[in-house]
Design an enzyme around this catalytic site. Structure first.
Site, PDB file in Angstrom:
ATOM      1  N   HIS A  86      10.258  17.973   1.064  1.00  0.00           N
ATOM      2  CA  HIS A  86      10.430  16.992   2.250  1.00  0.00           C
ATOM      3  C   HIS A  86       9.110  16.246   2.584  1.00  0.00           C
ATOM      4  O   HIS A  86       9.360  15.077   2.745  1.00  0.00           O
ATOM      5  CB  HIS A  86      10.904  17.827   3.321  1.00  0.00           C
ATOM      6  CG  HIS A  86      11.170  17.030   4.448  1.00  0.00           C
ATOM      7  ND1 HIS A  86      12.660  16.916   4.739  1.00  0.00           N
ATOM      8  CD2 HIS A  86      10.348  16.492   5.345  1.00  0.00           C
ATOM      9  CE1 HIS A  86      12.360  16.275   6.080  1.00  0.00           C
ATOM     10  NE2 HIS A  86      11.078  15.988   6.445  1.00  0.00           N
ATOM     11  N   GLU A  87       8.055  17.045   2.591  1.00  0.00           N
ATOM     12  CA  GLU A  87       6.818  16.183   2.950  1.00  0.00           C
ATOM     13  C   GLU A  87       6.185  15.443   2.181  1.00  0.00           C
ATOM     14  O   GLU A  87       5.541  14.113   2.462  1.00  0.00           O
ATOM     15  CB  GLU A  87       5.752  17.364   3.570  1.00  0.00           C
ATOM     16  CG  GLU A  87       6.148  18.200   4.732  1.00  0.00           C
ATOM     17  CD  GLU A  87       6.706  17.631   5.851  1.00  0.00           C
ATOM     18  OE1 GLU A  87       6.261  16.293   6.192  1.00  0.00           O
ATOM     19  OE2 GLU A  87       7.671  17.943   6.515  1.00  0.00           O
ATOM     20  N   HIS A 119       7.937  11.986   1.836  1.00  0.00           N
ATOM     21  CA  HIS A 119       7.462  11.163   3.029  1.00  0.00           C
ATOM     22  C   HIS A 119       6.189  10.237   2.458  1.00  0.00           C
ATOM     23  O   HIS A 119       6.249   9.094   2.913  1.00  0.00           O
ATOM     24  CB  HIS A 119       6.667  11.853   4.200  1.00  0.00           C
ATOM     25  CG  HIS A 119       7.953  12.190   5.288  1.00  0.00           C
ATOM     26  ND1 HIS A 119       8.891  11.121   5.849  1.00  0.00           N
ATOM     27  CD2 HIS A 119       8.278  13.450   5.705  1.00  0.00           C
ATOM     28  CE1 HIS A 119       9.367  11.969   6.661  1.00  0.00           C
ATOM     29  NE2 HIS A 119       9.283  13.291   6.751  1.00  0.00           N
TER      30      HIS A 119
HETATM   31 ZN    ZN Z   1      10.134  14.800   7.835  1.00  0.00          ZN
END
Ligand code: ZN
Length: 195
Positions: free
Chosen positions: A152-153, A156
């Protein structure tokens, strides 16, 4: 100092973040950004934060999953997710590699998509290489929830939000997630939200 959390719609969240040199990493400004990111993550509270979420288009992510973050999660679900506490990690220029083709699908949220959650299928196992905040090489093999947070990170840093990858029908308010699916295990989520 607490930093402003940028929300979906702000373009910094859609840009490819820039790698740091060891010189840039050592500057007072970068070290301060890292300290402020840690304070902001703990205040939110959240389990992961990437620099674009505080308006800095840099390849920095931080992760911390404390047991206090687990209290609201159903114990059976926690076990199935393989979710354990993760000490604070600061990862610079992380490079992630998916291992195998096993995936799991669970709800996740994002501090930049405040108030919502959606089910995302993620790789069960990943390996990662990065620098720590001092520029030392580090590497990890991560499974389950740890692997999910890393994916998830790092998304980004590529300008990707979980909403780009979720099962579309699973997008809902955090409140509805808690009320309707707070105890839902993976098999139910897959069945309910499969296209
Ligand atoms: Zn996030």
């Amino acid at each position: 100092m607490l930093l402003k959390l940028y929300q979906a719609g702000q373009l910094v969240l859609r840009k490819t973040a820039k790698p740091l040199t060891k010189q840039q990493l050592a500057t007072k400004r970068t070290q301060e950004i890292i300290d402020y990111m840690i304070a902001t993550l703990r205040d939110a509270p959240g389990v992961g934060l990437a620099a674009p979420q505080v308006g800095e288009s840099l390849r920095i992510i931080i992760i911390e999953d404390k047991s206090s973050c687990h209290k609201k999660v159903d114990p059976k679900l926690l076990r199935e997710q393989g979710r354990k506490t993760i000490p604070l990690l600061v990862l610079i220029n992380p490079v992630l590699k998916v291992q195998g083709n096993q995936t799991n699908a669970y709800f996740e949220g994002c501090l930049s998509v405040e108030g919502y959650a959606g089910v995302v299928a993620r790789a069960q196992t990943v390996t990662l290489t990065a620098w720590d905040r001092h520029g030392n090489a580090v590497s990890y093999e991560a499974h389950g929830w740890f692997a999910r947070i890393l994916q998830h990170e790092i998304d980004h840093l590529q300008g990707t939000l979980y909403t780009d990858k979720m099962l579309p029908a699973s997008f809902m308010t955090v409140k509805n997630q808690a009320v309707l699916y707070g105890k839902a295990l993976e098999s139910k989520l897959r069945k309910t939200f499969a296209k």
